[in-house]
Design a protein around this motif. Structure first.
Motif, PDB file in Angstrom:
ATOM      1  N   LYS A   1       2.020   1.254  -8.459  1.00 47.76           N
ATOM      2  CA  LYS A   1       0.875   0.356  -8.269  1.00 47.76           C
ATOM      3  C   LYS A   1       0.058   0.242  -9.550  1.00 47.76           C
ATOM      4  N   ALA A   2      -0.107   1.345 -10.254  1.00 49.57           N
ATOM      5  CA  ALA A   2      -0.853   1.311 -11.513  1.00 49.57           C
ATOM      6  C   ALA A   2      -0.109   0.476 -12.549  1.00 49.57           C
TER       7      ALA A   2
ATOM      8  N   ASP B   1      -4.448  -2.924  -7.043  1.00 48.44           N
ATOM      9  CA  ASP B   1      -5.413  -2.109  -6.317  1.00 48.44           C
ATOM     10  C   ASP B   1      -5.509  -2.662  -4.898  1.00 48.44           C
ATOM     11  N   GLU B   2      -6.429  -2.152  -4.092  1.00 49.33           N
ATOM     12  CA  GLU B   2      -6.492  -2.568  -2.690  1.00 49.33           C
ATOM     13  C   GLU B   2      -6.779  -4.064  -2.550  1.00 49.33           C
TER      14      GLU B   2
ATOM     15  N   PRO C   1       4.285   3.960  -4.505  1.00 45.75           N
ATOM     16  CA  PRO C   1       3.730   5.125  -5.205  1.00 45.75           C
ATOM     17  C   PRO C   1       2.592   4.701  -6.139  1.00 45.75           C
ATOM     18  N   SER C   2       1.646   5.596  -6.324  1.00 45.44           N
ATOM     19  CA  SER C   2       0.466   5.295  -7.154  1.00 45.44           C
ATOM     20  C   SER C   2       0.845   4.855  -8.561  1.00 45.44           C
ATOM     21  N   LYS C   3       1.853   5.481  -9.134  1.00 48.31           N
ATOM     22  CA  LYS C   3       2.269   5.130 -10.497  1.00 48.31           C
ATOM     23  C   LYS C   3       2.794   3.701 -10.549  1.00 48.31           C
TER      24      LYS C   3
ATOM     25  N   ASP D   1      -0.593  -3.033 -11.747  1.00 48.34           N
ATOM     26  CA  ASP D   1      -2.012  -3.394 -11.654  1.00 48.34           C
ATOM     27  C   ASP D   1      -2.370  -3.893 -10.252  1.00 48.34           C
TER      28      ASP D   1
ATOM     29  N   ASN E   1       0.821  -1.216   0.000  1.00 51.60           N
ATOM     30  CA  ASN E   1       0.000   0.000   0.000  1.00 51.60           C
ATOM     31  C   ASN E   1       0.852   1.262   0.000  1.00 51.60           C
TER      32      ASN E   1
END
Length: 52
Positions: free
Chosen positions: A32-33, A38-39, A28-30, A36, A25
């Motif tokens: 994780k994107a 997500d939570e 960084p968002s990038k 692929d 978690n």
């Protein structure tokens, strides 16, 4: 005695699961994107990593 051993083992695994999930978690968002994640996927990955 076996019950205490089992409880200690379960507590260690739960702590490891929570650390792994926090690490996923904390990405960084990038990243994780790109991966692929997500939570729900992070929970699945952490569970598989620790519990098999």
């Amino acid at each position: 005695m076996k019950t205490l051993t089992n409880l200690a083992s379960a507590a260690r695994k739960r702590a490891a699961y929570r650390r792994t999930l926090a690490e996923l978690n904390g990405l960084p968002s990038k990243v994780k994107a790109d991966l692929d994640i997500d939570e729900a996927r992070a929970c699945e990955l952490a569970r598989t990593a620790i519990y098999g």
